[in-house]
Design a protein around this motif. Structure first.
Motif, PDB file in Angstrom:
ATOM      1  N   TYR A 444     -10.003 -90.760  25.888  1.00 53.17           N
ATOM      2  CA  TYR A 444      -8.651 -91.522  26.503  1.00 53.17           C
ATOM      3  C   TYR A 444      -7.509 -90.632  26.238  1.00 53.17           C
ATOM      4  CZ  TYR A 444      -4.687 -94.475  26.408  1.00 53.17           C
ATOM      5  OH  TYR A 444      -3.428 -95.062  26.571  1.00 53.17           O
ATOM      6  N   TYR A 445      -6.697 -90.797  27.156  1.00 51.74           N
ATOM      7  CA  TYR A 445      -5.331 -89.358  26.695  1.00 51.74           C
ATOM      8  C   TYR A 445      -4.383 -90.033  26.915  1.00 51.74           C
ATOM      9  CZ  TYR A 445      -9.203 -86.188  28.455  1.00 51.74           C
ATOM     10  OH  TYR A 445     -10.437 -85.370  28.536  1.00 51.74           O
ATOM     11  N   GLU A 446      -3.914 -91.074  27.370  1.00 57.75           N
ATOM     12  CA  GLU A 446      -2.606 -91.559  28.058  1.00 57.75           C
ATOM     13  C   GLU A 446      -1.611 -92.077  26.633  1.00 57.75           C
ATOM     14  OE1 GLU A 446      -1.503 -93.696  31.621  1.00 57.75           O
ATOM     15  OE2 GLU A 446      -0.588 -95.100  30.429  1.00 57.75           O
ATOM     16  N   TYR A 447      -1.230 -90.927  25.857  1.00 56.62           N
ATOM     17  CA  TYR A 447      -0.503 -91.014  24.834  1.00 56.62           C
ATOM     18  C   TYR A 447       0.447 -89.823  24.545  1.00 56.62           C
ATOM     19  CZ  TYR A 447       0.976 -91.581  20.065  1.00 56.62           C
ATOM     20  OH  TYR A 447       1.957 -91.636  18.707  1.00 56.62           O
ATOM     21  N   PRO A 448       1.735 -89.922  24.277  1.00 57.69           N
ATOM     22  CA  PRO A 448       2.523 -91.182  24.212  1.00 57.69           C
ATOM     23  C   PRO A 448       2.628 -91.955  25.597  1.00 57.69           C
ATOM     24  CG  PRO A 448       3.906 -89.322  23.592  1.00 57.69           C
ATOM     25  CD  PRO A 448       2.602 -88.760  24.160  1.00 57.69           C
ATOM     26  N   GLY A 449       2.666 -93.098  25.627  1.00 60.45           N
ATOM     27  CA  GLY A 449       2.423 -93.919  26.671  1.00 60.45           C
ATOM     28  C   GLY A 449       2.423 -95.421  26.614  1.00 60.45           C
ATOM     29  N   ALA A 450       2.597 -96.175  27.693  1.00 61.59           N
ATOM     30  CA  ALA A 450       2.458 -97.647  27.360  1.00 61.59           C
ATOM     31  C   ALA A 450       1.524 -98.144  26.415  1.00 61.59           C
ATOM     32  CB  ALA A 450       2.238 -98.255  29.041  1.00 61.59           C
ATOM     33  N   HIS A 451       1.876 -98.873  25.608  1.00 60.33           N
ATOM     34  CA  HIS A 451       0.936 -99.496  24.484  1.00 60.33           C
ATOM     35  C   HIS A 451       0.489 -98.689  23.534  1.00 60.33           C
ATOM     36  CE1 HIS A 451       0.868-103.114  26.884  1.00 60.33           C
ATOM     37  NE2 HIS A 451       0.435-102.620  28.129  1.00 60.33           N
ATOM     38  N   MET A 452       1.008 -97.209  23.554  1.00 57.87           N
ATOM     39  CA  MET A 452       1.079 -96.307  22.528  1.00 57.87           C
ATOM     40  C   MET A 452      -0.190 -96.235  21.761  1.00 57.87           C
ATOM     41  SD  MET A 452       3.741 -94.683  22.495  1.00 57.87           S
ATOM     42  CE  MET A 452       4.138 -93.933  21.050  1.00 57.87           C
ATOM     43  N   VAL A 453      -1.430 -96.415  22.535  1.00 62.47           N
ATOM     44  CA  VAL A 453      -2.717 -96.068  21.979  1.00 62.47           C
ATOM     45  C   VAL A 453      -3.077 -94.780  21.826  1.00 62.47           C
ATOM     46  CG1 VAL A 453      -5.414 -96.383  22.280  1.00 62.47           C
ATOM     47  CG2 VAL A 453      -3.777 -98.134  22.687  1.00 62.47           C
ATOM     48  N   LYS A 454      -3.244 -94.093  20.625  1.00 65.78           N
ATOM     49  CA  LYS A 454      -3.408 -92.666  20.496  1.00 65.78           C
ATOM     50  C   LYS A 454      -4.650 -92.157  21.307  1.00 65.78           C
ATOM     51  CE  LYS A 454      -1.018 -92.735  16.088  1.00 65.78           C
ATOM     52  NZ  LYS A 454       0.121 -92.140  16.218  1.00 65.78           N
ATOM     53  N   ARG A 455      -4.586 -90.952  21.382  1.00 62.06           N
ATOM     54  CA  ARG A 455      -5.500 -90.158  22.175  1.00 62.06           C
ATOM     55  C   ARG A 455      -6.830 -90.161  21.637  1.00 62.06           C
ATOM     56  NH1 ARG A 455      -3.348 -85.499  25.893  1.00 62.06           N
ATOM     57  NH2 ARG A 455      -1.276 -86.539  26.124  1.00 62.06           N
ATOM     58  N   HIS A 456      -7.914 -90.209  21.902  1.00 62.28           N
ATOM     59  CA  HIS A 456      -9.290 -90.225  21.070  1.00 62.28           C
ATOM     60  C   HIS A 456     -10.317 -89.863  22.322  1.00 62.28           C
ATOM     61  CE1 HIS A 456      -8.849 -94.468  22.292  1.00 62.28           C
ATOM     62  NE2 HIS A 456     -10.066 -94.684  21.998  1.00 62.28           N
ATOM     63  N   TYR A 457     -11.454 -89.144  21.591  1.00 68.91           N
ATOM     64  CA  TYR A 457     -12.770 -89.118  22.000  1.00 68.91           C
ATOM     65  C   TYR A 457     -13.932 -89.593  21.126  1.00 68.91           C
ATOM     66  CZ  TYR A 457     -12.789 -84.700  19.570  1.00 68.91           C
ATOM     67  OH  TYR A 457     -12.909 -83.606  18.559  1.00 68.91           O
ATOM     68  N   GLY A 458     -14.886 -90.034  21.833  1.00 76.86           N
ATOM     69  CA  GLY A 458     -16.016 -90.537  20.923  1.00 76.86           C
ATOM     70  C   GLY A 458     -17.325 -90.969  21.692  1.00 76.86           C
ATOM     71  N   ILE A 459     -18.218 -90.962  20.733  1.00 78.99           N
ATOM     72  CA  ILE A 459     -19.525 -91.235  21.260  1.00 78.99           C
ATOM     73  C   ILE A 459     -20.089 -92.625  20.811  1.00 78.99           C
ATOM     74  CG2 ILE A 459     -20.605 -90.308  18.939  1.00 78.99           C
ATOM     75  CD1 ILE A 459     -23.030 -89.129  20.394  1.00 78.99           C
ATOM     76  N   VAL A 460     -20.722 -93.224  21.688  1.00 79.22           N
ATOM     77  CA  VAL A 460     -21.487 -94.689  21.612  1.00 79.22           C
ATOM     78  C   VAL A 460     -22.784 -94.806  21.575  1.00 79.22           C
ATOM     79  CG1 VAL A 460     -21.319 -97.051  22.019  1.00 79.22           C
ATOM     80  CG2 VAL A 460     -19.160 -95.708  22.289  1.00 79.22           C
ATOM     81  N   THR A 461     -23.568 -94.858  20.644  1.00 84.22           N
ATOM     82  CA  THR A 461     -25.037 -95.299  20.782  1.00 84.22           C
ATOM     83  C   THR A 461     -25.187 -96.795  20.538  1.00 84.22           C
ATOM     84  OG1 THR A 461     -25.292 -94.957  18.420  1.00 84.22           O
ATOM     85  CG2 THR A 461     -25.374 -92.987  19.901  1.00 84.22           C
ATOM     86  N   LYS A 507     -23.991 -84.819  17.577  1.00 86.78           N
ATOM     87  CA  LYS A 507     -24.342 -85.187  18.877  1.00 86.78           C
ATOM     88  C   LYS A 507     -23.102 -85.313  19.711  1.00 86.78           C
ATOM     89  CE  LYS A 507     -27.616 -88.086  21.047  1.00 86.78           C
ATOM     90  NZ  LYS A 507     -28.652 -88.784  21.270  1.00 86.78           N
ATOM     91  N   LEU A 508     -22.002 -85.757  19.198  1.00 87.36           N
ATOM     92  CA  LEU A 508     -20.840 -85.965  19.875  1.00 87.36           C
ATOM     93  C   LEU A 508     -20.400 -84.575  20.406  1.00 87.36           C
ATOM     94  CD1 LEU A 508     -18.059 -87.035  20.647  1.00 87.36           C
ATOM     95  CD2 LEU A 508     -17.276 -86.953  18.327  1.00 87.36           C
ATOM     96  N   TYR A 509     -20.441 -83.388  19.490  1.00 91.35           N
ATOM     97  CA  TYR A 509     -20.198 -82.152  20.071  1.00 91.35           C
ATOM     98  C   TYR A 509     -21.284 -81.536  21.079  1.00 91.35           C
ATOM     99  CZ  TYR A 509     -16.138 -82.040  17.045  1.00 91.35           C
ATOM    100  OH  TYR A 509     -14.930 -82.194  16.635  1.00 91.35           O
ATOM    101  N   GLU A 510     -22.417 -82.078  20.950  1.00 92.38           N
ATOM    102  CA  GLU A 510     -23.308 -81.729  22.080  1.00 92.38           C
ATOM    103  C   GLU A 510     -22.945 -82.430  23.335  1.00 92.38           C
ATOM    104  OE1 GLU A 510     -27.200 -81.308  18.965  1.00 92.38           O
ATOM    105  OE2 GLU A 510     -27.230 -82.806  20.708  1.00 92.38           O
ATOM    106  N   LEU A 511     -22.556 -83.631  23.281  1.00 92.96           N
ATOM    107  CA  LEU A 511     -22.234 -84.456  24.755  1.00 92.96           C
ATOM    108  C   LEU A 511     -20.926 -83.590  25.089  1.00 92.96           C
ATOM    109  CD1 LEU A 511     -22.435 -88.327  24.247  1.00 92.96           C
ATOM    110  CD2 LEU A 511     -23.876 -86.755  25.554  1.00 92.96           C
ATOM    111  N   ARG A 512     -20.009 -83.278  24.388  1.00 95.58           N
ATOM    112  CA  ARG A 512     -18.930 -82.531  24.796  1.00 95.58           C
ATOM    113  C   ARG A 512     -19.228 -81.487  25.442  1.00 95.58           C
ATOM    114  NH1 ARG A 512     -13.136 -83.387  23.009  1.00 95.58           N
ATOM    115  NH2 ARG A 512     -12.972 -81.313  22.442  1.00 95.58           N
ATOM    116  N   GLU A 513     -20.154 -80.883  25.064  1.00 91.03           N
ATOM    117  CA  GLU A 513     -20.867 -79.508  25.739  1.00 91.03           C
ATOM    118  C   GLU A 513     -21.301 -79.701  27.042  1.00 91.03           C
ATOM    119  OE1 GLU A 513     -22.009 -76.559  22.841  1.00 91.03           O
ATOM    120  OE2 GLU A 513     -23.006 -75.396  24.258  1.00 91.03           O
ATOM    121  N   GLN A 514     -22.312 -80.622  26.853  1.00 95.65           N
ATOM    122  CA  GLN A 514     -23.064 -81.201  27.985  1.00 95.65           C
ATOM    123  C   GLN A 514     -21.879 -81.493  29.221  1.00 95.65           C
ATOM    124  OE1 GLN A 514     -25.722 -84.535  27.421  1.00 95.65           O
ATOM    125  NE2 GLN A 514     -25.431 -84.994  29.568  1.00 95.65           N
TER     126      GLN A 514
END
Ligand code: SGN
Ligand code: CA
Length: 539
Positions: A444-461, A507-514
């Protein structure tokens, strides 16, 4: 002899054409129904506590319900771009709602069109430019309006009296009934504005829903203690950030008179501009229902403490949000009935989904954006009687990234190599063996922006969720999805989870690479915000 040769060639090419025509006849039609901000909690096939949606539920009864469908970036335009391109946001470039979609991207409707599909799009696209590869489109400008909306069409701009959800459906049915070419398969996008903020329902629904009371979520009064800075600083709390006028429908004059704090002037402005779109008759109908709600609020407000006010806001929110959903459900029923009545159901894939999930008071929130479940997950129901067993359920970790390849495979067209999803075709036909994804990637990227949710990336298993919040913070969060399904305790620093952290990080970094995401790209997109003047400081 020459005549014989000519005859043979003629017959051969004739039968080839005939065969091609028969194959074309067998190719499925596709109707992609997507609403905006429609939480799975507000579909009774998923959850019966808030609303009954008998028509959307039909897709689950007659087809497949996905219980674990998610988005790659929980916000409107990036999600739509991912659906159309089959790529993550860092690849197609539409990382947020701000700048237009890069139309040099190849989208699957263009490919289907090139391969003989008739294509049409009606409703909300929200791209900043017109869709490519469509024989016909009628789209709302930007977010569009609930009442008497304007449309951008292939033939110019127009404005139509009435309620947006009904109008988009009328357009869809009109196209199906009058402009569909029967010798071609079709790909139809039927895209609702509802149930997007500022939740202006149709009279037939607000009359009913404003009388209802809804159960509160367990985390309505979340204090964000077990979470990181991002949850604490997000601006999407019902009590603090939901506007009293645009969202809760208290007339600006009354709100001011009562001294209710409006989170931003914007709340008054939006209410006024939306109310001013009403015809005289629409105003009267509205006032007849919302007038008494305002009067009652005027009596109650002076004695309300914060928690009573929060509860009142939640009820007001749910009444209007769910009334908007009711119109979607009703109209979906009209389209499904049309397919049944016109012998189109058997070989038409009907998909129902949303551009992302949404908070209906969980964690005290509205809006989306976070990797947490209510916004990461999205509803997905698919019906295709010819291939899908009725009443089936899939728990596979599918994403909006997968639609493009799914539809291309269904149409017998090879997907471009650089698409990043996985076709759902085997799953739809009940075969789980080939399914390869055991972890989903999110950014997710839209920061600064509406609702001010910070930039983040992640993995969900299936068991865990690990996210890295970056840019103006550097914080990690880990949730144990089995033990803590409401995601209340960040266990990233708990020594008991040290091994999980280590494995998931790798695993997260592997996904980023993939998926070809990287720190360079994170920086590039931050830089873009500087160029746009959204980020002002030098870092
Ligand atoms: C608008 C909304 C926000 C919402 C964004 C993005 N404000 O700015 O609440 O998060 O759109 O939504 S509104 O009251 O003006 O609608 S999205 O679905 O388009 O991504
Ligand atoms: Ca949305």
């Amino acid at each position: 002899m020459r005549l014989l040769l000519f005859f043979t060639v003629f017959m051969l090419s004739f039968s080839a054409c005939q065969q091609a025509a028969e194959e074309a006849e067998e190719r499925p039609n596709i109707i992609f129904i997507m609403s905006d901000d429609h939480a799975y909690q507000a579909i009774s096939a998923y959850d019966e506590r808030l609303i009954s949606t008998p028509n959307i539920d039909r897709l689950a009864r007659e087809g497949m319900l996905f219980t674990n469908a998610s988005v790659t970036n929980s916000i409107c335009a990036p999600s739509r771009a991912t659906i159309l391109t089959g790529k993550h946001a860092h690849i197609h470039g539409k990382i947020d709602n701000v700048f237009p979609f890069d139309t040099t991207n190849i989208t699957f409707p263009q490919i289907l069109h090139d391969n003989g599909y008739q294509t049409a799009m009606f409703g909300k696209l929200h791209f900043g430019n017109n869709p490519k590869g469509f024989d016909e489109f009628k789209i709302l400008p930007g977010q569009g309006d609930y009442y008497n909306p304007d449309f951008i069409t292939s033939e110019g701009d127009t404005s139509i009296q009435g309620y947006v959800t009904d109008i988009i459906t009328d357009m869809t049915l009109d196209w199906l009934g009058n402009r569909r070419e029967e010798d071609k398969p079709f790909m139809l996008f039927y895209l609702h504005k509802a149930s997007h903020r500022e939740w202006f329902p149709a009279p037939r629904h607000y009359k009913e829903f404003t009388k209802r009371t809804f159960p509160e979520p367990a985390t309505l009064f979340d204090d964000y203690k077990g979470r990181g800075t991002a949850a604490k600083e997000a601006e999407m709390n019902l009590l603090e950030h939901m506007t009293i006028s645009a969202d809760n429908k208290i007339y600006p004059e009354l709100a001011k008179e009562l001294g209710v704090e409006e989170p931003s002037e914007w709340g008054y402005r939006v209410f006024k501009s939306k109310y001013s779109r009403f015809t005289e008759e629409q105003k009267q109908e509205w006032d007849a229902v919302y007038g008494p709600i305002n009067e009652e609020f005027a009596e109650l407000y002076p004695t309300m403490d914060d928690s009573t006010f929060m509860r009142w806001k939640y009820q007001r929110y749910m009444q209007d949000y769910l009334a908007c959903v009711a119109a979607v459900d009703e109209n979906v029923g009209r389209v499904l009935d049309y397919l049944d009545e016109n012998g189109l159901s058997d070989n038409t894939i009907v998909v129902y989904t949303s551009d992302q999930g949404f908070y209906l008071g969980e964690h005290g929130w509205f809006d989306k954006r976070f990797i947490y479940d209510e916004s990461f997950l999205t509803p997905l129901l698919v019906k295709w009687p010819k291939k899908i067993k009725p009443g089936s359920v899939s728990n596979a970790m599918v994403q909006n990234l997968d639609f493009a390849q799914t539809f291309l495979e269904a149409a017998g067209v090879e997907a471009p190599e650089d698409m990043q999803g996985e076709s759902l075709m085997p799953l739809l036909q009940g075969d789980n063996r080939q399914w390869g994804r055991d972890a989903a990637y999110y950014h997710y990227y839209e920061y600064p922006g509406a609702h001010m949710v910070k930039r983040h990336y992640g993995i969900v298993t299936e068991d865990y969720k690990l996210a890295h919040f970056y840019y103006d913070i550097d914080e990690w969060e880990l949730y144990d999805r089995k033990k803590d399904p409401r995601e209340l305790n960040n266990v990233y620093n708990d020594p008991a989870y040290a091994k999980v952290v280590q494995e998931l990080t790798q695993k997260l970094y592997e996904l980023r690479e993939q998926y070809k995401d990287s720190e360079e790209l994170d920086q590039k997109y931050i830089e873009l915000y500087r160029e746009r003047g959204i980020i002002k400081e030098k870092q």
